[in-house]
Design an enzyme around this catalytic site. Sequence first.
Site, PDB file in Angstrom:
ATOM      1  N   LYS A 201       0.833  -1.203   0.000  1.00  0.00           N
ATOM      2  CA  LYS A 201       0.000   0.000   0.000  1.00  0.00           C
ATOM      3  C   LYS A 201       0.869   1.256   0.000  1.00  0.00           C
ATOM      4  O   LYS A 201       1.762   1.414   0.839  1.00  0.00           O
ATOM      5  CB  LYS A 201      -0.925   0.018   1.221  1.00  0.00           C
ATOM      6  N   ILE A 202       0.581   2.128  -0.941  1.00  0.00           N
ATOM      7  CA  ILE A 202       1.283   3.403  -1.059  1.00  0.00           C
ATOM      8  C   ILE A 202       0.227   4.504  -1.098  1.00  0.00           C
ATOM      9  O   ILE A 202      -0.714   4.435  -1.894  1.00  0.00           O
ATOM     10  CB  ILE A 202       2.132   3.455  -2.341  1.00  0.00           C
TER      11      ILE A 202
END
Length: 441
Positions: A201-202
Amino acid sequence: MTGAVSKLAAARPVAAPPLPPASVRSPALAFAPSARRFRVSIAGRARSPIIAMASAKEGNGAPTKRTSLHDLYDLQGLSPWYDNLCRPVTDLLPLIASGVRGVTSNPTIFQKAISSSSAYDDQFKQLISAGKDAESAYWELVIKDIQDACKLFEPIYNETDGADGYVSVEVSPRLANDTQGTVEAAKWLHKVVNRPNVYIKIPATAECVPSIREVISNGISVNVTNLIVSSLLSLQLIFSIARYEAVIDAYLDGLEASGLSDLSRVTSVASFFVSRVDSLIDKMLEKIGTPEALALRGKAAVAQAKLANQLYQKKFSGPRWEALAKKGAKKQRLLWASTGVKNPAYPDTLYVDSLIGPDTVNTMPDQALQAFIDHGTVSRTVDANVSEAEGVYSALEKLGINWDEVGKQLELEGVDSFKKSFDSLLVSLQEKGNSLKTASV
């Protein structure tokens, strides 16, 4: 996780064996869980009904009761995911049997899990005894949970040829404004988790959009999170939601830059926070206080999501996309997050019922998941009444709602919330570690 599990079909969890202590910067260790495995049968792209059952050797072999979560996927092409993760991870097994097809996590989820459960104590004591500091210990705890969950969802990942069955883990929220730091953290997490069905997740901050491109170009699958609508530009009814379009372009650019001849195993989702939009805009509308303003309460979030879907349809079509699709590329699916209803005046399935459509994901917290299983409506809605969504968006702008400011505020609040959870947990782990060291003296 207990609330969701208690109302589903009973499944006696079998704890996965603990990983021995190891540096979070060393290669991930092999993992072979003793947890009960589920066979998930999916016939072709037509998505015929799924039967999930325990194997005859390891379980009772009885078919699990079909739920509306199965119908979401089989009939409408929406993948229901679960927005929670804690130990024992095998508590996910009855959820998988009931139709859950993936898991999302974030620093707040882990803060609650680790601080409120004794299930992490033994591993934490081992890590502290081995000389780990609080942050290194945190990542060891998280990585084990992610690896164990990935193993449980691996049958779905394999049966769908890498289209589903993902578990998401987020880079440190302290890196939300650090482009290169995010790239390095994503590479490291991908390496140490070492599972094909992990999503890194970014956050979709301006600084991290270039990170997304680079990480994708390295063949790493990404969950782009904390997406909020900013400006909307109208031209012949084609809508452009600025930050979201930049995220799509980063995905496409990354695929093109990867140099891979087979793109089928590099995938992505773009996570839109839904209920948070209504929470903020409703307050603005109540402050305005006119009948016109009050009539728009509870409508902004679904409207912006439907417009995002319009852009999705536009961007994942045409010559550029077709060239990538020939190499096996998969579309960056829209993922609806923050789908628990925060205003009790609204239907408790509002953010699920209103956003159902093919090639989408909805990651639900406990209450939303149970509410939909109990009385949700399985019907295609994500592209219905788009003109009404356009009207809501325009009406909000006319009332003085500045979507750019809304987007900035929600982005800051989202990142800050995760930072606070992360920092709070590290402080508590440090205190616990200090107590253990003192006790051992």
